[in-house]
Motif scaffolding. Structure first.
Motif, PDB file in Angstrom:
ATOM      1  N   THR A  48       0.832  -1.209   0.000  1.00  0.00           N
ATOM      2  CA  THR A  48       0.000   0.000   0.000  1.00  0.00           C
ATOM      3  C   THR A  48       0.863   1.254   0.000  1.00  0.00           C
ATOM      4  N   GLN A  86      -7.673   0.693  -1.119  1.00  0.00           N
ATOM      5  CA  GLN A  86      -7.984  -0.446  -0.256  1.00  0.00           C
ATOM      6  C   GLN A  86      -9.296  -0.201   0.496  1.00  0.00           C
ATOM      7  N   ASP A 160      -5.560  -1.589  -5.095  1.00  0.00           N
ATOM      8  CA  ASP A 160      -5.006  -2.147  -3.863  1.00  0.00           C
ATOM      9  C   ASP A 160      -5.895  -3.285  -3.380  1.00  0.00           C
ATOM     10  N   GLU A 161      -5.468  -4.504  -3.621  1.00  0.00           N
ATOM     11  CA  GLU A 161      -6.212  -5.712  -3.243  1.00  0.00           C
ATOM     12  C   GLU A 161      -7.661  -5.635  -3.726  1.00  0.00           C
TER      13      GLU A 161
END
Ligand SMILES: Nc1ncnc2c1ncn2[C@@H]1O[C@H](COP(=O)(O)OP(=O)(O)O)[C@@H](O)[C@H]1O
Ligand SMILES: [Mg+2]
Length: 216
Positions: A48, A86, A160-161
């Motif tokens: 991140t 995220q 992010d993910e």
């Protein structure tokens, strides 16, 4: 100006009380147009922080970031680098459709509502378009954040993910949507992920361990 999304020798530390956390210890990465790169690494490895530096949300202590279309990554428009954070960052007072249409409008599209409807349908959210973010599941919020990024047809997408809240079937759908997109438009995609399905579909994998890029 660079046509590549690139970070060179990034260092970033955080102070936590008396402790100094070295989140990035000299990381370099580049993503070319049309390339899908998976950023892998266990929790706390610096993924991140690296993405936030690429987005201009954090300033590295050392090193440089180059993004297409802007001298400073913090000033890059979403059409250059769009993001799926995220924590999604949806506006709670707007419907899913309006969250996505707002991004399209800010990117200067002539038919933002139509564009939003198309991307929401693509991500199987059309039936939820008029709901507020807190009236849908976290997985649905996550795909809305992806729709908001895709609607601007960015040169690069940083996520992010982005499948962390999705089941296997939806993960496969999202991955194939991203593959179709970057095949069709040449979008360069950088995805932080633990997900084997995401990793398997990437052109290239960059692995972070404790703030360093490691082989394999
Ligand atoms: N704002 C912050 N303040 C203090 N420590 C931070 C901050 N952001 C990240 N860290 C620390 O930096 C390291 C890398 O974090 P992060 O980049 O979030 O990793 P990942 O996304 O791979 O889980 C971790 O040890 C994390 O606790
Ligand atoms: Mg993270």
């Amino acid at each position: 100006m660079s046509a590549v999304l690139r970070a060179t020798d990034l260092h970033k530390s955080f102070r936590r009380g008396r402790e100094e956390v070295h989140a990035l210890r000299g990381v370099s990465i580049q993503v070319h147009p049309g390339e899908m790169v998976a950023l892998l690494g266990r929790s706390g490895s610096g993924k991140t922080t690296l993405l936030n530096c690429l987005l201009g949300w954090e300033r590295p202590d050392r090193g440089t970031v180059e993004v297409p279309g802007a001298a400073d990554p913090a000033a890059a428009p979403w059409t250059a680098v769009a993001v799926v954070p995220q924590r999604f960052g949806l506006l709670g007072e707007l419907s899913l459709a309006d969250n996505v249409a707002l991004a399209a409008r800010l990117a200067g599209q002539l038919e933002p509502a139509t564009a939003a409807g198309e991307v929401l349908d693509l991500l199987r959210l059309g039936h939820l378009a008029e709901r507020a973010p807190d009236e849908v599941s976290l997985g649905e919020q996550q795909r809305t954040a992806l729709a908001r990024a895709l609607v601007v047809r960015p040169a690069f997408l940083v996520a992010d993910e982005p499948t962390a809240r999705l089941d296997d079937e939806l993960t496969a759908h999202v991955v194939s949507t991203l593959r179709d997109l970057h095949a069709a438009t040449g979008t360069g995609v950088l995805l932080a992920s633990h997900d084997p399905a995401v990793v398997a579909s990437a052109d290239r994998v960059v692995r972070l361990d404790d703030g360093l890029v490691v082989a394999g």
